[in-house]
Design a protein around this motif. Structure first.
Motif, PDB file in Angstrom:
ATOM      1  N   LEU A 178       0.849  -1.186   0.000  1.00 26.55           N
ATOM      2  CA  LEU A 178       0.000   0.000   0.000  1.00 26.55           C
ATOM      3  C   LEU A 178       0.885   1.237   0.000  1.00 26.55           C
ATOM      4  O   LEU A 178       1.623   1.481   0.941  1.00 26.55           O
ATOM      5  CB  LEU A 178      -0.893   0.020   1.244  1.00 26.55           C
ATOM      6  CG  LEU A 178      -2.172  -0.786   1.178  1.00 26.55           C
ATOM      7  CD1 LEU A 178      -2.944  -0.647   2.468  1.00 26.55           C
ATOM      8  CD2 LEU A 178      -3.019  -0.313   0.018  1.00 26.55           C
TER       9      LEU A 178
ATOM     10  N   GLY B 106      -5.523  -2.826 -10.144  1.00 25.19           N
ATOM     11  CA  GLY B 106      -6.448  -1.735 -10.434  1.00 25.19           C
ATOM     12  C   GLY B 106      -7.723  -2.245 -11.070  1.00 25.19           C
ATOM     13  O   GLY B 106      -8.827  -1.840 -10.700  1.00 25.19           O
TER      14      GLY B 106
ATOM     15  N   LEU C 151      -9.857  -3.870  -8.488  1.00 22.72           N
ATOM     16  CA  LEU C 151     -10.513  -2.886  -7.631  1.00 22.72           C
ATOM     17  C   LEU C 151     -11.748  -2.300  -8.316  1.00 22.72           C
ATOM     18  O   LEU C 151     -12.763  -2.056  -7.678  1.00 22.72           O
ATOM     19  CB  LEU C 151      -9.542  -1.756  -7.264  1.00 22.72           C
ATOM     20  CG  LEU C 151      -8.478  -2.110  -6.231  1.00 22.72           C
ATOM     21  CD1 LEU C 151      -7.553  -0.927  -5.985  1.00 22.72           C
ATOM     22  CD2 LEU C 151      -9.114  -2.553  -4.931  1.00 22.72           C
ATOM     23  N   ASP C 152     -11.615  -2.089  -9.643  1.00 21.12           N
ATOM     24  CA  ASP C 152     -12.754  -1.555 -10.378  1.00 21.12           C
ATOM     25  C   ASP C 152     -13.924  -2.539 -10.372  1.00 21.12           C
ATOM     26  O   ASP C 152     -15.081  -2.148 -10.257  1.00 21.12           O
ATOM     27  CB  ASP C 152     -12.344  -1.251 -11.832  1.00 21.12           C
ATOM     28  CG  ASP C 152     -11.400  -0.060 -11.905  1.00 21.12           C
ATOM     29  OD1 ASP C 152     -11.473   0.790 -11.000  1.00 21.12           O
ATOM     30  OD2 ASP C 152     -10.604   0.005 -12.849  1.00 21.12           O
TER      31      ASP C 152
ATOM     32  N   GLU D 198     -11.944  -2.886  -2.320  1.00 15.71           N
ATOM     33  CA  GLU D 198     -11.442  -1.567  -1.947  1.00 15.71           C
ATOM     34  C   GLU D 198     -11.740  -1.262  -0.477  1.00 15.71           C
ATOM     35  O   GLU D 198     -10.895  -0.773   0.272  1.00 15.71           O
ATOM     36  CB  GLU D 198     -12.096  -0.498  -2.836  1.00 15.71           C
ATOM     37  CG  GLU D 198     -11.361   0.798  -2.839  1.00 15.71           C
ATOM     38  CD  GLU D 198     -11.352   1.386  -4.240  1.00 15.71           C
ATOM     39  OE1 GLU D 198     -12.434   1.505  -4.814  1.00 15.71           O
ATOM     40  OE2 GLU D 198     -10.261   1.695  -4.740  1.00 15.71           O
TER      41      GLU D 198
ATOM     42  N   LEU E 148      -9.446  -3.164   1.694  1.00 17.82           N
ATOM     43  CA  LEU E 148      -8.098  -2.603   1.733  1.00 17.82           C
ATOM     44  C   LEU E 148      -8.055  -1.393   2.659  1.00 17.82           C
ATOM     45  O   LEU E 148      -7.076  -1.175   3.381  1.00 17.82           O
ATOM     46  CB  LEU E 148      -7.633  -2.196   0.329  1.00 17.82           C
ATOM     47  CG  LEU E 148      -7.186  -3.325  -0.578  1.00 17.82           C
ATOM     48  CD1 LEU E 148      -6.738  -2.770  -1.925  1.00 17.82           C
ATOM     49  CD2 LEU E 148      -6.048  -4.109   0.063  1.00 17.82           C
TER      50      LEU E 148
END
Lengths: 275, 275
Positions: free
Chosen positions: A127, A154, A157-158, A164, A167
């Motif tokens: 991170l 990425g 995450l989308d 998300e 995290l």
DNA sequence: CTGATGGGTTGATGTAAATCAATGCGGTCA
DNA sequence: TGACCGCATTGATTTACATCAACCCATCAG
């Protein structure tokens, strides 16, 4: 400096790669040698059978979507003493520890080192908003990690908003731990630091994953030097403090890396800040 | 202990509330007295005209959705020396600092205190998974914050995924700062700590928002005691170190809270770890 | 077997920073 | 006006920890 895991030389995904050390104690003198086992192709049950999935960030991915996860994960084995994240290097990947223990650290130009945390199985690494790693990481014992490229992460995450949120939760937890450590480093005495450390390790062992320590028995994978660098002390002070605790009947110090906590209450009094 | 901002006694949203201090230096001896100015009802331009919105987490909310933000935000004024987050109390709210400076800290039972950070305008406060605050917060000068209830914040997160990503970014940034601070607290000397602090303050002043410091001129809102608690030192050591830096021609120490950095390079050499 | 090496413990000594203490200075309040 | 208080600076002394050093014990390579 080029990326630690250059995109061009990256091994095919979902294969097993091994980062060997030519010399167990050297760090970053050479790029890790990589041996790709496996033969390519996605193993659908790769993540489904993962032992740390229930406690890691991956737990938020529904079983039906597990294959998506397996597609982007590359399992990597890192031998003891081998570094796999270099402080300041371009941040190209995220990692999820699946077995073993990792030390995370920052260093000053003259070599002074501060270990900012130990990452146990289930821990998520990498991170950082910046495009370079703010810390280094090195395997303490033999470590297995799942590696995700930033790019692929990425996309995940989308597609999975829950990931998300998970995290964020992970980051918040780390933030709380970091604040505790700042209190320890800034304001606690050597004895209080060691007591806090032992209790934390005990606590960490009680969490899911890892064999649960019974009868206060701890198996610390790190050396005295690592403990010292984590607590902002010297090796000698850590050693002396452990000896003092043994003399006080608080702990028993076994051969090698074994320590048994005899009196948790005594340690708690110490850790809370009574000299 | 009941919530610091009990839901039952909460002021209507989007009004202006003021937390006054009866005695400027006392902390948490009494619940903050609240004075509600304003008369209820949502001001549509409340957030649209916010001076820190461009640099805060709120920037990810589209102008067309700004009213949603204004609906759940309550502006609060906190007078100097007044605490508004109590360590260990139930975490009911999030905060966004809009003006002034806040100190965040953790304390040991015997009163030793570690300041874990200073929150300037634009800073988001309250990230914690736990249901209680892991740290305390106190206004250094007169502070304005936007307050969001945890509950309402959850709804916002559901509706604006970008907000979640922005919070993750914010948390990651704080994590990096925390790691730097651990290195400072665990391994740097007093001189290195003070040098690092001054450079950080300089850097923070250069960011958007806040009047940009020109000619190395800093206006530190915090006392020597605060600096000491932030750097893991005593007041005397901070004072002596500043005097020493003045004698070395690195800084000039003005009346009150003014410090001028005369030689940034000299400080940088110090901060990087050369005695 | 033997020497080298890394990790650990313990003792003697040094020192950076804490503690104890005195003083000054600018508010504020009675 | 003077007493008081918080904050800061500076000096004298103490101390917790670092540093320097010796030693033990495994492991491992030749």
């Amino acid at each position: 400096m080029s990326g630690y895991f250059g995109a061009g030389t990256r091994a095919p995904e979902s294969e097993l790669e091994i980062i060997m050390s030519d010399m167990p104690s050297c760090q970053f003198e050479s790029r890790p040698r990589r041996i790709v086992i496996g033969s390519g192709g996605v193993q659908a049950d790769f993540c489904a059978s993962c032992s740390v999935r229930p406690t890691s960030v991956c737990s938020v991915i529904e079983p039906s979507d597990i294959s998506r996860l397996a597609e982007v994960a590359v399992e990597t084995i890192i031998s003891p003493g081998r570094g796999f994240i270099e402080e300041g290097a371009p941040a190209t990947d995220f990692f999820n520890v699946t077995s073993g223990t990792v030390k995370l650290f920052k260093a000053l130009p003259d070599g002074r080192r501060q270990i900012t945390g130990f990452a146990a199985p289930g821990h998520f690494l990498g991170l950082a908003v910046s495009d370079s790693y703010a810390f280094g990481a090195e395997a303490i014992d033999t470590v297995r990690v799942c590696r995700f490229s930033r790019e692929k992460m990425g996309e995940l995450l989308d597609d999975f908003p829950k990931l998300e949120r998970r995290l964020l939760e992970e980051a918040s937890n780390e933030l709380v731990a970091a604040q505790n450590q700042m209190l320890l480093l800034g304001r606690k005495t050597a004895r209080e630091r060691v007591a806090s450390f032992l209790l934390d390790q005990m606590q960490a062992g009680l969490l899911p994953g890892q064999p649960p320590p019974s009868g206060g028995r701890l198996h610390l994978p790190m050396t005295r030097g690592d403990i010292a660098d984590y607590l902002g002390l010297t090796i000698e002070t850590v050693s002396r403090t452990l000896s003092w605790m043994r003399a006080q009947g608080m702990i028993e110090v076994g051969k090698g890396y074994a320590i048994t906590i005899v009196s948790t209450p005594k340690l708690e009094v110490l850790a809370a800040g009574n000299s």
